[in-house]
Design a protein around this motif. Structure first.
Motif, PDB file in Angstrom:
ATOM      1  N   GLN A 287      18.791  27.577  27.068  1.00 54.51           N
ATOM      2  CA  GLN A 287      18.605  26.162  27.345  1.00 54.51           C
ATOM      3  C   GLN A 287      17.414  25.670  26.532  1.00 54.51           C
ATOM      4  O   GLN A 287      16.496  26.428  26.219  1.00 54.51           O
ATOM      5  CB  GLN A 287      18.387  25.903  28.832  1.00 54.51           C
ATOM      6  CG  GLN A 287      17.266  26.702  29.457  1.00 54.51           C
ATOM      7  CD  GLN A 287      17.150  26.418  30.940  1.00 54.51           C
ATOM      8  OE1 GLN A 287      17.115  25.256  31.350  1.00 54.51           O
ATOM      9  NE2 GLN A 287      17.103  27.474  31.740  1.00 54.51           N
ATOM     10  N   THR A 289      15.013  21.933  25.746  1.00 53.46           N
ATOM     11  CA  THR A 289      14.711  20.534  26.048  1.00 53.46           C
ATOM     12  C   THR A 289      13.962  19.923  24.877  1.00 53.46           C
ATOM     13  O   THR A 289      12.955  20.473  24.419  1.00 53.46           O
ATOM     14  CB  THR A 289      13.873  20.417  27.329  1.00 53.46           C
ATOM     15  OG1 THR A 289      14.604  20.977  28.426  1.00 53.46           O
ATOM     16  CG2 THR A 289      13.550  18.961  27.628  1.00 53.46           C
ATOM     17  N   VAL A 291      12.101  16.390  23.671  1.00 50.97           N
ATOM     18  CA  VAL A 291      11.543  15.183  24.254  1.00 50.97           C
ATOM     19  C   VAL A 291      10.616  14.513  23.255  1.00 50.97           C
ATOM     20  O   VAL A 291       9.986  15.174  22.427  1.00 50.97           O
ATOM     21  CB  VAL A 291      10.794  15.493  25.569  1.00 50.97           C
ATOM     22  CG1 VAL A 291       9.588  16.374  25.320  1.00 50.97           C
ATOM     23  CG2 VAL A 291      10.384  14.215  26.299  1.00 50.97           C
ATOM     24  N   LYS A 324      14.669  12.007  26.663  1.00 53.74           N
ATOM     25  CA  LYS A 324      14.708  13.470  26.740  1.00 53.74           C
ATOM     26  C   LYS A 324      16.156  13.945  26.623  1.00 53.74           C
ATOM     27  O   LYS A 324      17.053  13.394  27.244  1.00 53.74           O
ATOM     28  CB  LYS A 324      14.111  13.956  28.054  1.00 53.74           C
ATOM     29  CG  LYS A 324      14.169  15.476  28.230  1.00 53.74           C
ATOM     30  CD  LYS A 324      13.692  15.907  29.614  1.00 53.74           C
ATOM     31  CE  LYS A 324      12.205  15.735  29.779  1.00 53.74           C
ATOM     32  NZ  LYS A 324      11.724  16.305  31.071  1.00 53.74           N
ATOM     33  N   LYS A 326      18.420  17.462  27.044  1.00 55.60           N
ATOM     34  CA  LYS A 326      18.427  18.836  27.548  1.00 55.60           C
ATOM     35  C   LYS A 326      19.764  19.481  27.224  1.00 55.60           C
ATOM     36  O   LYS A 326      20.817  18.980  27.619  1.00 55.60           O
ATOM     37  CB  LYS A 326      18.180  18.873  29.056  1.00 55.60           C
ATOM     38  CG  LYS A 326      18.114  20.285  29.617  1.00 55.60           C
ATOM     39  CD  LYS A 326      17.814  20.298  31.104  1.00 55.60           C
ATOM     40  CE  LYS A 326      17.730  21.722  31.636  1.00 55.60           C
ATOM     41  NZ  LYS A 326      17.465  21.766  33.097  1.00 55.60           N
ATOM     42  N   GLU A 328      21.969  22.956  27.656  1.00 59.69           N
ATOM     43  CA  GLU A 328      22.033  24.151  28.502  1.00 59.69           C
ATOM     44  C   GLU A 328      23.424  24.751  28.442  1.00 59.69           C
ATOM     45  O   GLU A 328      24.416  24.057  28.672  1.00 59.69           O
ATOM     46  CB  GLU A 328      21.669  23.812  29.939  1.00 59.69           C
ATOM     47  CG  GLU A 328      21.616  25.018  30.857  1.00 59.69           C
ATOM     48  CD  GLU A 328      21.130  24.647  32.243  1.00 59.69           C
ATOM     49  OE1 GLU A 328      20.891  25.575  33.036  1.00 59.69           O
ATOM     50  OE2 GLU A 328      20.998  23.443  32.542  1.00 59.69           O
ATOM     51  N   THR A 351      22.416  16.677  28.447  1.00 59.12           N
ATOM     52  CA  THR A 351      21.983  15.653  29.395  1.00 59.12           C
ATOM     53  C   THR A 351      20.942  14.772  28.733  1.00 59.12           C
ATOM     54  O   THR A 351      19.946  15.273  28.187  1.00 59.12           O
ATOM     55  CB  THR A 351      21.391  16.292  30.666  1.00 59.12           C
ATOM     56  OG1 THR A 351      22.342  17.212  31.228  1.00 59.12           O
ATOM     57  CG2 THR A 351      21.045  15.236  31.687  1.00 59.12           C
ATOM     58  N   THR A 353      18.276  11.759  29.348  1.00 64.68           N
ATOM     59  CA  THR A 353      17.528  11.103  30.418  1.00 64.68           C
ATOM     60  C   THR A 353      16.340  10.348  29.840  1.00 64.68           C
ATOM     61  O   THR A 353      15.901  10.606  28.710  1.00 64.68           O
ATOM     62  CB  THR A 353      17.016  12.115  31.460  1.00 64.68           C
ATOM     63  OG1 THR A 353      16.121  13.039  30.804  1.00 64.68           O
ATOM     64  CG2 THR A 353      18.161  12.898  32.089  1.00 64.68           C
ATOM     65  N   GLU A 361      13.063  11.464  36.685  1.00 62.85           N
ATOM     66  CA  GLU A 361      13.819  11.172  35.479  1.00 62.85           C
ATOM     67  C   GLU A 361      15.050  10.323  35.815  1.00 62.85           C
ATOM     68  O   GLU A 361      15.633  10.458  36.901  1.00 62.85           O
ATOM     69  CB  GLU A 361      14.251  12.470  34.792  1.00 62.85           C
ATOM     70  CG  GLU A 361      13.088  13.286  34.265  1.00 62.85           C
ATOM     71  CD  GLU A 361      13.552  14.542  33.540  1.00 62.85           C
ATOM     72  OE1 GLU A 361      14.778  14.759  33.459  1.00 62.85           O
ATOM     73  OE2 GLU A 361      12.690  15.314  33.067  1.00 62.85           O
ATOM     74  N   GLU A 363      18.798   9.644  34.616  1.00 59.98           N
ATOM     75  CA  GLU A 363      19.886  10.175  33.801  1.00 59.98           C
ATOM     76  C   GLU A 363      20.730   9.055  33.233  1.00 59.98           C
ATOM     77  O   GLU A 363      21.208   8.186  33.967  1.00 59.98           O
ATOM     78  CB  GLU A 363      20.751  11.119  34.630  1.00 59.98           C
ATOM     79  CG  GLU A 363      21.876  11.764  33.818  1.00 59.98           C
ATOM     80  CD  GLU A 363      22.682  12.765  34.629  1.00 59.98           C
ATOM     81  OE1 GLU A 363      23.920  12.616  34.652  1.00 59.98           O
ATOM     82  OE2 GLU A 363      22.072  13.674  35.238  1.00 59.98           O
ATOM     83  N   LYS A 366      25.680  12.506  30.724  1.00 55.72           N
ATOM     84  CA  LYS A 366      25.829  13.960  30.688  1.00 55.72           C
ATOM     85  C   LYS A 366      27.174  14.252  30.049  1.00 55.72           C
ATOM     86  O   LYS A 366      28.209  13.818  30.526  1.00 55.72           O
ATOM     87  CB  LYS A 366      25.742  14.569  32.077  1.00 55.72           C
ATOM     88  CG  LYS A 366      25.680  16.091  32.064  1.00 55.72           C
ATOM     89  CD  LYS A 366      25.353  16.648  33.440  1.00 55.72           C
ATOM     90  CE  LYS A 366      25.160  18.158  33.393  1.00 55.72           C
ATOM     91  NZ  LYS A 366      24.794  18.720  34.709  1.00 55.72           N
TER      92      LYS A 366
END
Length: 489
Positions: A287, A289, A291, A324, A326, A328, A351, A353, A361, A363, A366
């Motif tokens: 995963q 992230t 940002v 952001k 993400k 995963e 995702t 967000t 956060e 969202e 997704k």
């Protein structure tokens, strides 16, 4: 009926036998290189031969031979080859050993002493190393067979009583030849079962790859020796370090080794790579992230424009907050090896967000990402390295087909983000590589990778980056372990 039942049990046992994820074949092409390095080591070991003092009397003639040292080994003919039934056989014939010792001779009232250079001629040594797996799955020298003989001894006496010394030299030389015969094999037995095993202890069995994952190179059975090859089968499975007892069942095709032109061949099945990716998945490592400054400005603007309808309804603090992303993995990636190449299939969630400071956060979307990566394997030293390249990429929504259509404009920017921001991170890790089960001081060179259906093979030659003596001295047992006595096999 009994025969049919026995056959059924044998088939049942074979069906449940664990398949190897990694195989290694050492061919006879490697034996000349191994022999040269082994003979240097053997010469150094024979120089440690300790011969007891030789003393005696004949009439009024008394002699004492002490401080006997082997100064050099001269080889005329030697041969190293595989012998079936798990043996590596070394034959040395017509060699000579240089000797240096102190003499003390007394005849009536005449005394003479000093040092003599001598030689043991017609030295023949036949020694075999039997290889097996120990209870931990490590390859070991389990037995050493040895037969050694010295045909004759030559020594030149000097001094005022030279003729008399030569007359009685038969007693001295025959005694030394007998003792030398008795001392060679214990030295070789100790070199094989203790020193060479300390070298084999440097081969990884269960070791950590990094802080998350380890690898298991346990032997699944004893090495198999044929007339031309030494074949070894390893479990070849990764595991999460926090779940040391976890194991993945091997459903992959068993790798096959049929070539013998190069010194060494290593084969890996799809299971080898699948277990690595499943272990990292279970360890929570798959995963990432991104940002704020990690998201390119063009993509940031495009995402904010795409989800403008949702963003405009938010508070000013949330609207201006950083974006952001993400990524995963939803399931462990899977490896597919074909003659055309190696690919890795990944299904992940993406995702998007807004991350306002000190607030939950928000969202925006997704989506599902499906990617296919090409993988190129190489060997460097003892490390199997992988370079990944993004080939296919697709995003879609699992909510509705209409939302999937709305994501089409994001396809190209997100693919560019993966190529620029994510792939270098993955390649930094995969290019570090994982060690192949090879002793310390030995590396692979001039490797060639060949893909097959369900597995790949790597043919390479060997290179001694360090001498056997250097590696053994670094890893030998603690001081105080002495060579076995002459009663050793």
């Amino acid at each position: 009926m009994a025969l049919l039942w026995a056959l059924f049990l044998a088939l049942l046992a074979g069906a449940h036998a664990e398949l190897p994820g990694c195989k290694i074949r050492v061919t006879s092409a490697a034996l000349e290189l191994v022999k040269q390095e082994g003979l240097r080591f053997l010469e150094q070991e024979l120089e440690t031969v300790t011969i007891p003092d030789v003393y005696g009397a004949k009439g009024h003639f008394y002699y004492n031979i002490s401080d006997v040292k082997v100064t050099h080994l001269q080889l005329i003919s030697s041969d190293l080859h595989f012998q079936p039934d798990q043996e590596l056989l070394l034959n040395i014939s017509n060699a000579s050993l240089g000797l240096h010792f102190r003499r003390q001779l007394l005849y009536w009232f005449f005394y003479d002493g000093g040092y003599i250079n001598a030689s043991a001629e017609g030295v023949s040594i036949r020694t075999g190393l039997q290889l097996s797996q120990d209870p931990t799955g490590r390859i070991k020298v389990s037995n050493v067979s040895c037969k050694a003989s010295v045909a004759r001894m030559n020594m030149a006496f000097g001094g005022t009583l030279r003729r008399m010394y030569n007359f009685f030299s038969t007693f001295v030389t025959s005694g030394m030849r007998f003792l030398l015969n008795q001392q060679i094999c214990p030295v070789l037995y100790h070199a094989g079962t203790v020193l060479l095993n300390s070298l084999l202890d440097t081969v990884p069995v269960r070791s950590s790859v990094d802080e998350l994952v380890g690898i298991d190179y346990s032997l699944l059975k004893d090495p198999v020796v044929s007339n031309g090859n030494l074949d070894m089968e390893f479990r070849g499975a990764f595991f999460p370090l926090k779940e040391g007892n976890w194991s993945l069942h091997n459903w992959s095709v068993e790798p096959q080794l049929e070539e013998d032109e190069r010194m060494v061949y290593v084969a890996f099945s799809e299971f080898f790579f699948d277990s690595a990716m499943e272990s990292y998945f279970r360890a929570g490592a798959l995963q990432l992230t991104l940002v704020d400054d990690k998201v390119p400005s063009d993509l940031d603007m495009l995402l904010r424009a795409t989800y403008f309808g949702s963003i405009v309804l938010l508070s000013p603090t949330e609207i201006n907050s950083p974006l952001k992303l993400k990524l995963e993995a939803m399931s462990p990636p899977r490896c597919t090896i074909r003659p055309s190449g190696t690919t890795i299939s990944v299904t992940a969630s993406v995702t998007i967000t807004l991350a306002p400071p000190m607030l939950p956060e928000v969202e925006l979307s997704k989506m599902i990402m499906e990617a296919r990566l090409s993988a190129k394997m190489t060997l460097r030293g003892k490390a199997l390295r992988t370079k990944l390249d993004l080939r296919r990429f697709q995003i879609y929504s699992n909510q509705s087909a209409l939302e999937s259509l709305a994501l089409i404009p994001l396809q190209a920017p997100l693919k560019t983000l993966l190529q620029i921001g994510v792939m270098p991170i993955l390649n930094e890790r995969t290019w570090r590589g994982v060690q192949i089960p090879l002793p310390e001081g030995i590396n692979f060179v001039r490797e060639v990778v060949t893909n097959h259906e369900g597995f790949l093979t790597i043919g390479a030659d060997l290179h001694f980056a360090k001498g056997l003596r250097e590696v053994i001295n670094q890893n030998r047992p603690a001081a105080g372990v002495s060579p076995p006595s002459a009663a050793a096999p």
